[in-house]
Enzyme design. Structure first.
Site, PDB file in Angstrom:
ATOM      1  N   HIS A  93      36.027 -13.872 -80.783  1.00 38.12           N
ATOM      2  CA  HIS A  93      36.015 -12.454 -81.155  1.00 38.12           C
ATOM      3  C   HIS A  93      35.319 -12.327 -82.511  1.00 38.12           C
ATOM      4  O   HIS A  93      35.454 -13.193 -83.376  1.00 38.12           O
ATOM      5  CB  HIS A  93      37.455 -11.918 -81.230  1.00 38.12           C
ATOM      6  CG  HIS A  93      37.485 -10.437 -81.411  1.00 38.12           C
ATOM      7  ND1 HIS A  93      37.256  -9.837 -82.627  1.00 38.12           N
ATOM      8  CD2 HIS A  93      37.679  -9.426 -80.520  1.00 38.12           C
ATOM      9  CE1 HIS A  93      37.319  -8.521 -82.474  1.00 38.12           C
ATOM     10  NE2 HIS A  93      37.571  -8.246 -81.205  1.00 38.12           N
ATOM     11  N   GLU A  95      35.910 -10.758 -85.072  1.00 39.27           N
ATOM     12  CA  GLU A  95      36.771 -10.854 -86.262  1.00 39.27           C
ATOM     13  C   GLU A  95      37.045 -12.314 -86.608  1.00 39.27           C
ATOM     14  O   GLU A  95      37.142 -12.662 -87.790  1.00 39.27           O
ATOM     15  CB  GLU A  95      38.073 -10.068 -86.024  1.00 39.27           C
ATOM     16  CG  GLU A  95      37.821  -8.566 -86.074  1.00 39.27           C
ATOM     17  CD  GLU A  95      38.699  -7.720 -85.180  1.00 39.27           C
ATOM     18  OE1 GLU A  95      39.745  -8.202 -84.702  1.00 39.27           O
ATOM     19  OE2 GLU A  95      38.325  -6.550 -84.944  1.00 39.27           O
ATOM     20  N   GLY A 168      36.304  -0.751 -83.616  1.00 39.89           N
ATOM     21  CA  GLY A 168      37.250  -0.071 -84.503  1.00 39.89           C
ATOM     22  C   GLY A 168      36.632   1.038 -85.343  1.00 39.89           C
ATOM     23  O   GLY A 168      37.236   1.519 -86.297  1.00 39.89           O
ATOM     24  N   SER A 205      35.311   0.529 -79.466  1.00 36.64           N
ATOM     25  CA  SER A 205      35.664   1.950 -79.461  1.00 36.64           C
ATOM     26  C   SER A 205      35.752   2.561 -78.059  1.00 36.64           C
ATOM     27  O   SER A 205      35.431   3.743 -77.863  1.00 36.64           O
ATOM     28  CB  SER A 205      34.702   2.753 -80.345  1.00 36.64           C
ATOM     29  OG  SER A 205      34.817   2.339 -81.695  1.00 36.64           O
ATOM     30  N   GLY A 226      40.570  -2.507 -78.043  1.00 36.49           N
ATOM     31  CA  GLY A 226      41.484  -2.798 -79.138  1.00 36.49           C
ATOM     32  C   GLY A 226      42.425  -1.628 -79.373  1.00 36.49           C
ATOM     33  O   GLY A 226      43.459  -1.485 -78.705  1.00 36.49           O
TER      34      GLY A 226
HETATM   35  P1  PGA Z   1      38.322  -1.366 -80.576  1.00 40.29           P
HETATM   36  O1  PGA Z   1      38.294  -2.968 -80.583  1.00 40.29           O
HETATM   37  O2  PGA Z   1      38.536  -0.935 -79.143  1.00 40.29           O
HETATM   38  O3  PGA Z   1      39.460  -0.983 -81.471  1.00 40.29           O
HETATM   39  O4  PGA Z   1      36.980  -0.914 -81.090  1.00 40.29           O
HETATM   40  C1  PGA Z   1      37.679  -3.697 -79.551  1.00 40.29           C
HETATM   41  C2  PGA Z   1      37.835  -5.174 -79.790  1.00 40.29           C
HETATM   42  O5  PGA Z   1      37.730  -5.613 -80.931  1.00 40.29           O
HETATM   43  O6  PGA Z   1      38.072  -5.954 -78.839  1.00 40.29           O
END
Ligand code: PGA
Length: 245
Positions: A93, A95, A168, A205, A226
């Site tokens: 991911h 992140e 996000g 998103s 997310g």
């Molecule tokens: P989000 O995150 O839907 O909050 O944009 C998606 C993800 O990181 O898997």
């Protein structure tokens, strides 16, 4: 290909919150036309497994170690995940690529470990804003795929396309652009694995209001969600492709 809606809870929801969310989700009507997957934090896997039992909703983890066992403080092995009823695992991911500095070489080891153990890895790829602005998005994603899947010879994997600038932020990728990238990824997978019969998800998103249009794209086989996966109402609406029950 049947759509898969996967909810990545990230570092959210305690065990108590997990029990409340999933008890509520269980009572909501869900379409059988769509596969679904909940990916809670490690600490909630056991509680989630008990509540998801018999629902048809699969259980995923957010990470795994590329090692089997031993002196790796803070790590979680594939066998530990299997023991908890986990079938899918996120690998790479954005992140984790950014904050934990996970490299393509390490992610390749994780993909191989997951596959060897019978877990389905969801390899996450995606470009940064600057890559898209400079037209480098396909070469960045192509490179992530090539390195992440080196030496992998199975179709029991999933690829999630998640442009980092859409995660996000509420700045969802335009359906046409997401479709173009998903088609590009399938082309690369054909070269790398000899087949494009691999699910390609879009993430970044995704919400009940935009899921239908994104999922209608021919090369997109599901969503990795997310923020909008944290509430039972929203997640149920996502599985029903935007229809609120
Ligand atoms: P989000 O995150 O839907 O909050 O944009 C998606 C993800 O990181 O898997």
């Amino acid at each position: 290909m049947k759509l898969l809606i996967a909810g990545n809870w990230k570092m959210n929801l305690s065990v108590t919150d997990t029990e409340a969310m999933l008890s509520e989700l269980k009572n909501k009507t869900r379409s059988d036309d769509v596969d679904s997957l909940i990916i809670p934090p490690f600490t909630s896997l056991d509680a989630a497994r008990k509540l998801l039992d018999g629902t048809g909703i699969a259980l995923g983890a957010q990470n795994l170690s590329h090692e089997d066992d031993g002196a790796f403080t803070g790590e979680i092995s594939a066998d530990m995940l299997l023991d908890l009823g986990v079938s899918h695992v996120l690998v790479g991911h954005s992140e984790r690529r950014e904050y934990q500095k996970e490299t393509d070489a390490l992610l390749n080891l994780k993909v191989k470990k997951a596959v060897a153990k019978g877990l389905i890895p969801i390899l996450c790829v995606g470009e940064k804003k600057a890559d898209r602005d400079s037209g480098e998005h396909e070469s960045v994603v192509g490179n992530q795929l090539k390195k992440g899947l080196e030496g992998v010879h199975t179709t029991d994997i999933i690829v999630a396309y998640e442009p980092t600038w859409a995660i996000g932020t509420g700045d969802v990728c335009k359906p046409d652009d997401a479709q173009a990238m998903a088609a590009f990824i399938k082309g690369e997978l054909k070269d790398l694995l000899g087949t494009d019969a691999v699910r390609v998800l879009y993430g970044g998103s995704v919400k009940p209001s935009n899921v239908k249009e994104l999922m209608a794209q021919p090369s997109i086989d599901g969503a990795l969600v997310g923020g909008a996966s944290l509430k039972a109402d929203d997640f149920a609406a996502l599985i029903n492709l935007g229809e609120v029950q």
